[in-house]
Design a protein around this motif. Structure first.
Motif, mmCIF file in Angstrom:
data_model
loop_
_atom_site.group_PDB
_atom_site.id
_atom_site.type_symbol
_atom_site.label_atom_id
_atom_site.label_comp_id
_atom_site.label_asym_id
_atom_site.label_seq_id
_atom_site.Cartn_x
_atom_site.Cartn_y
_atom_site.Cartn_z
ATOM 1 N N GLN A 75 0.837 -1.190 0.000
ATOM 2 C CA GLN A 75 0.000 0.000 0.000
ATOM 3 C C GLN A 75 0.878 1.248 0.000
ATOM 4 O O GLN A 75 2.097 1.165 0.189
ATOM 5 C CB GLN A 75 -0.919 0.020 1.228
ATOM 6 N N VAL A 76 0.243 2.414 -0.170
ATOM 7 C CA VAL A 76 0.943 3.682 -0.060
ATOM 8 C C VAL A 76 0.179 4.559 0.924
ATOM 9 O O VAL A 76 -1.052 4.581 0.939
ATOM 10 C CB VAL A 76 1.100 4.386 -1.421
ATOM 11 N N GLN A 77 0.931 5.250 1.780
ATOM 12 C CA GLN A 77 0.332 6.114 2.797
ATOM 13 C C GLN A 77 0.919 7.521 2.711
ATOM 14 O O GLN A 77 2.107 7.689 2.391
ATOM 15 C CB GLN A 77 0.593 5.567 4.200
ATOM 16 N N LEU A 78 0.091 8.502 3.004
ATOM 17 C CA LEU A 78 0.540 9.878 3.191
ATOM 18 C C LEU A 78 0.326 10.223 4.651
ATOM 19 O O LEU A 78 -0.820 10.225 5.123
ATOM 20 C CB LEU A 78 -0.241 10.835 2.285
ATOM 21 N N ASP A 79 1.417 10.451 5.359
ATOM 22 C CA ASP A 79 1.356 10.771 6.794
ATOM 23 C C ASP A 79 0.550 9.736 7.572
ATOM 24 O O ASP A 79 -0.255 10.056 8.444
ATOM 25 C CB ASP A 79 0.765 12.161 7.008
ATOM 26 N N GLY A 80 0.744 8.466 7.216
ATOM 27 C CA GLY A 80 0.082 7.375 7.915
ATOM 28 C C GLY A 80 -1.320 7.055 7.452
ATOM 29 O O GLY A 80 -1.942 6.112 7.938
#
Length: 235
Positions: A75-80
């Motif tokens: 997956q990919v996360q931005l700031d969690g």
């Protein structure tokens, strides 16, 4: 042609995707070697817009390769915060989210998790970019030096100034090797203008190398466009 803020964001994303004939085919990340996944992150914003766009795309075997859907646990996360997948016929698979611009200034983290639970974390700083005061009128006989407020340009970054609504168009760029956050428009370009008013567009382009990546590499790019502004030209 004058572009609206929303039009600019859409066009900037399209330009990134279509550059160099990038593939729009879609594959599954579980079917490829994880070390062959290229990470592409693009952040774009236009002054006055309510939101900034964060666009993530993963490709197999290079920046122009097959786009990938990240299969769990990847997956990919931005700031969690996990970003969900989307797709289109022209873009392939991508991950996109929008953030309120006023609350987005500062440092952020983009985290990519591979199918074998390896976490690759990269950070970027989103800062303001503003035009300093423009003189009430400028002479066509002298160079026009434009000053900008913002973080100093780093290697590979540059500011681009272009004209709109004129038959005597030009584009001028200034990179990190030039004087700090200034762009000089040569007098010869001003002399070519037939009118006494000139509309200019200013955009800063930043490229941030990844600190944590697969063997295939990747990059983070930030595009920040100011509202068009006018200068009065004196004879």
């Amino acid at each position: 042609m004058k572009l609206s803020v929303k039009t600019f964001v859409g066009l900037s994303t399209a330009a990134i995707i279509l550059a160099a004939c990038a593939s729009n085919e879609i594959g599954d990340s579980k079917d490829v070697a994880q070390d062959k996944i290229y990470q592409g992150y693009d952040i774009s914003y236009s002054e006055g817009d309510a939101q900034a766009e964060v666009f993530c795309q993963f490709r197999f075997a290079g920046k122009n390769g097959t786009t990938l859907v990240l299969n769990s646990p990847s997956q990919v996360q931005l700031d969690g915060e996990k970003i969900t997948v989307d797709s289109s016929g022209s873009s392939g698979a991508f991950y996109r989210t929008y953030k309120t611009a006023n609350a987005f200034y500062g440092t952020h983290h983009l985290s990519f998790f591979t199918t074998d639970n390896k976490k690759l974390d990269n950070s970027f700083s989103f800062g303001s970019f503003k035009l300093a005061a423009v003189p009430p009128a400028v002479s066509k006989k002298q160079n026009l030096v434009l000053h900008f407020d913002g973080a100093p340009l780093q290697a590979g970054d540059y500011i681009e100034i272009s004209t709109s609504g004129t038959d005597s168009s030009f584009t001028v760029t200034s990179g990190s090797d030039d004087k700090l956050n200034t762009v000089t428009i040569p007098a010869k370009e001003l002399k070519r203008q037939k009118g006494n008013e000139l509309t200019l567009d200013a955009t800063v382009y930043q490229t941030i190398p990844l600190k944590e990546s697969t063997a295939e590499g990747g990059r983070i790019s930030i595009t920040y466009q100011l509202k068009p502004f006018k200068v009065i030209l004196a004879r």
